[in-house]
Design a protein around this motif. Sequence first.
Motif, PDB file in Angstrom:
ATOM      1  N   SER A  91       0.593  -1.340   0.210  1.00 31.27           N
ATOM      2  CA  SER A  91       0.089   0.341  -0.219  1.00 31.27           C
ATOM      3  C   SER A  91       0.853   1.087  -0.046  1.00 31.27           C
ATOM      4  O   SER A  91       2.126   1.526   0.850  1.00 31.27           O
ATOM      5  CB  SER A  91      -0.615  -0.177   1.564  1.00 31.27           C
ATOM      6  N   ARG A  92       0.792   1.533  -0.813  1.00 29.38           N
ATOM      7  CA  ARG A  92       1.341   3.285  -1.239  1.00 29.38           C
ATOM      8  C   ARG A  92       1.180   4.657   0.065  1.00 29.38           C
ATOM      9  O   ARG A  92       2.329   4.930   0.566  1.00 29.38           O
ATOM     10  CB  ARG A  92       1.314   4.011  -2.068  1.00 29.38           C
ATOM     11  N   ALA A  93       0.279   4.514   0.015  1.00 26.22           N
ATOM     12  CA  ALA A  93      -0.079   4.965   1.692  1.00 26.22           C
ATOM     13  C   ALA A  93      -0.007   5.196   2.956  1.00 26.22           C
ATOM     14  O   ALA A  93       0.852   5.718   3.809  1.00 26.22           O
ATOM     15  CB  ALA A  93      -2.011   5.379   1.995  1.00 26.22           C
ATOM     16  N   LEU A  94       0.675   3.268   3.137  1.00 28.56           N
ATOM     17  CA  LEU A  94       1.183   2.997   4.298  1.00 28.56           C
ATOM     18  C   LEU A  94       2.459   2.915   4.414  1.00 28.56           C
ATOM     19  O   LEU A  94       3.337   3.342   5.058  1.00 28.56           O
ATOM     20  CB  LEU A  94       0.998   1.419   4.528  1.00 28.56           C
ATOM     21  N   SER A  95       3.236   2.900   3.449  1.00 26.43           N
ATOM     22  CA  SER A  95       4.747   2.846   3.084  1.00 26.43           C
ATOM     23  C   SER A  95       5.007   4.555   3.104  1.00 26.43           C
ATOM     24  O   SER A  95       6.496   4.620   3.764  1.00 26.43           O
ATOM     25  CB  SER A  95       5.028   2.671   1.249  1.00 26.43           C
ATOM     26  N   GLU A  96       4.145   5.174   2.159  1.00 31.85           N
ATOM     27  CA  GLU A  96       4.349   6.715   3.086  1.00 31.85           C
ATOM     28  C   GLU A  96       4.290   7.004   4.030  1.00 31.85           C
ATOM     29  O   GLU A  96       5.037   7.682   4.973  1.00 31.85           O
ATOM     30  CB  GLU A  96       3.662   7.789   2.091  1.00 31.85           C
ATOM     31  N   LEU A  97       3.556   6.428   5.144  1.00 31.16           N
ATOM     32  CA  LEU A  97       3.247   6.530   6.278  1.00 31.16           C
ATOM     33  C   LEU A  97       4.030   6.638   7.174  1.00 31.16           C
ATOM     34  O   LEU A  97       4.830   7.257   7.970  1.00 31.16           O
ATOM     35  CB  LEU A  97       1.570   5.983   7.163  1.00 31.16           C
ATOM     36  N   GLN A  98       4.280   5.407   7.087  1.00 29.85           N
ATOM     37  CA  GLN A  98       6.238   4.583   8.114  1.00 29.85           C
ATOM     38  C   GLN A  98       6.188   5.413   7.315  1.00 29.85           C
ATOM     39  O   GLN A  98       7.693   5.307   8.868  1.00 29.85           O
ATOM     40  CB  GLN A  98       6.255   3.469   7.004  1.00 29.85           C
ATOM     41  N   ALA A  99       7.306   5.324   6.161  1.00 29.67           N
ATOM     42  CA  ALA A  99       8.452   6.230   5.945  1.00 29.67           C
ATOM     43  C   ALA A  99       8.495   7.683   6.543  1.00 29.67           C
ATOM     44  O   ALA A  99       9.398   7.754   7.306  1.00 29.67           O
ATOM     45  CB  ALA A  99       8.402   6.477   4.501  1.00 29.67           C
ATOM     46  N   GLU A 100       7.507   8.141   6.948  1.00 34.94           N
ATOM     47  CA  GLU A 100       7.676   9.798   7.360  1.00 34.94           C
ATOM     48  C   GLU A 100       7.836   9.362   9.097  1.00 34.94           C
ATOM     49  O   GLU A 100       8.798  10.298  10.137  1.00 34.94           O
ATOM     50  CB  GLU A 100       5.950  10.074   6.927  1.00 34.94           C
ATOM     51  N   GLN A 101       6.997   8.638   9.833  1.00 38.39           N
ATOM     52  CA  GLN A 101       7.301   8.147  10.840  1.00 38.39           C
ATOM     53  C   GLN A 101       9.170   7.816  10.886  1.00 38.39           C
ATOM     54  O   GLN A 101       9.575   8.627  12.351  1.00 38.39           O
ATOM     55  CB  GLN A 101       6.525   6.976  11.701  1.00 38.39           C
ATOM     56  N   GLU A 102       9.126   7.050   9.614  1.00 36.98           N
ATOM     57  CA  GLU A 102      10.719   6.753   9.914  1.00 36.98           C
ATOM     58  C   GLU A 102      11.879   7.409  10.269  1.00 36.98           C
ATOM     59  O   GLU A 102      12.642   8.090  10.915  1.00 36.98           O
ATOM     60  CB  GLU A 102      11.331   5.450   9.497  1.00 36.98           C
ATOM     61  N   ARG A 103      11.679   8.623   9.480  1.00 34.26           N
ATOM     62  CA  ARG A 103      12.583   9.829   9.345  1.00 34.26           C
ATOM     63  C   ARG A 103      12.005  11.106  10.808  1.00 34.26           C
ATOM     64  O   ARG A 103      12.928  11.426  11.178  1.00 34.26           O
ATOM     65  CB  ARG A 103      11.723  11.340   8.275  1.00 34.26           C
ATOM     66  N   ILE A 104      10.900  10.569  11.116  1.00 36.14           N
ATOM     67  CA  ILE A 104      11.336  11.752  12.345  1.00 36.14           C
ATOM     68  C   ILE A 104      11.982  11.071  13.363  1.00 36.14           C
ATOM     69  O   ILE A 104      11.985  12.368  14.009  1.00 36.14           O
ATOM     70  CB  ILE A 104       9.537  11.710  12.904  1.00 36.14           C
ATOM     71  N   ILE A 105      11.815   9.677  13.589  1.00 33.34           N
ATOM     72  CA  ILE A 105      12.448   9.380  14.645  1.00 33.34           C
ATOM     73  C   ILE A 105      13.216   9.263  14.311  1.00 33.34           C
ATOM     74  O   ILE A 105      14.217  10.079  15.242  1.00 33.34           O
ATOM     75  CB  ILE A 105      12.300   7.565  15.171  1.00 33.34           C
ATOM     76  N   ARG A 107      15.305  11.615  13.539  1.00 36.97           N
ATOM     77  CA  ARG A 107      15.359  13.100  13.032  1.00 36.97           C
ATOM     78  C   ARG A 107      16.161  14.046  15.145  1.00 36.97           C
ATOM     79  O   ARG A 107      16.398  14.704  14.551  1.00 36.97           O
ATOM     80  CB  ARG A 107      14.463  14.595  12.513  1.00 36.97           C
ATOM     81  N   ILE A 108      14.999  13.155  15.534  1.00 41.56           N
ATOM     82  CA  ILE A 108      14.958  13.493  16.665  1.00 41.56           C
ATOM     83  C   ILE A 108      16.120  12.666  17.139  1.00 41.56           C
ATOM     84  O   ILE A 108      16.547  12.755  18.669  1.00 41.56           O
ATOM     85  CB  ILE A 108      13.237  12.261  17.767  1.00 41.56           C
ATOM     86  N   GLY A 109      17.135  11.889  16.763  1.00 44.86           N
ATOM     87  CA  GLY A 109      18.213  11.223  17.461  1.00 44.86           C
ATOM     88  C   GLY A 109      18.538   9.857  17.116  1.00 44.86           C
ATOM     89  O   GLY A 109      19.546   9.303  17.759  1.00 44.86           O
ATOM     90  N   LEU A 110      17.098   9.011  17.969  1.00 43.41           N
ATOM     91  CA  LEU A 110      17.197   7.838  17.827  1.00 43.41           C
ATOM     92  C   LEU A 110      17.839   7.179  16.086  1.00 43.41           C
ATOM     93  O   LEU A 110      17.931   7.605  14.999  1.00 43.41           O
ATOM     94  CB  LEU A 110      15.847   7.239  18.003  1.00 43.41           C
ATOM     95  N   PRO A 111      18.013   6.018  16.288  1.00 43.08           N
ATOM     96  CA  PRO A 111      18.867   5.339  15.053  1.00 43.08           C
ATOM     97  C   PRO A 111      17.523   4.148  14.238  1.00 43.08           C
ATOM     98  O   PRO A 111      16.790   4.385  14.498  1.00 43.08           O
ATOM     99  CB  PRO A 111      19.621   3.671  15.774  1.00 43.08           C
TER     100      PRO A 111
END
Length: 184
Positions: A91-105, A107-111
């Motif tokens: 699912s493109r929508a699911l992949s995009e939501l997951q990828a955005e959360q990965e970027r957020i995490i 940016r906060i400094g977690l691996p």
Amino acid sequence: MPRLFTGLEIPEDLAQRLSLLRGGLAGARWIDAENYHVTLRFIGDIDDRTADEIADAMARVRRREFDLQFSGLDSFGSAKPHSIVARIAASRALSELQAEQERIIQRIGLPPEGRKYTPHVTLARLRNTPHRDVADYLALRGGLVAAGLHVARFVLFSSKASTGGGPYVVEQTYPLAEYSEARG
């Protein structure tokens, strides 16, 4: 120190349907239906300050509601099967939501997450279950027929350090934009 992850809840009626797949597999520890979910991003054990930062950052996610479909049953663990899962179709929508959360995490400094994202609902954890038994189970039940899943929000879950399977607590909910708003 909370142990956190983001995910999607499974509605009770769908969870009950998935729970009918339990049984018939030696060495399986079946997950309780109320603990079924789709993990978006495992965060892990973090301090309270970082947890607050993550909760605030997730509130800025702006995505539309979407639908998901299950694509069948499978097992994880090629050398030694360790779980039975209901896979989620691409699912493109699911992949995009997951990828955005990965970027957020990150940016906060977690691996970064070290594993490739494979959306699924874990139904059972396996212990010393032979490959042949897993293959037989999947052959009998692999034609998973379950309703789709409408995703109107994602959540921040917490859990206690354990061997897996819950209990999970919803710490924060994040609604997605309704279809009608997104179309306008």
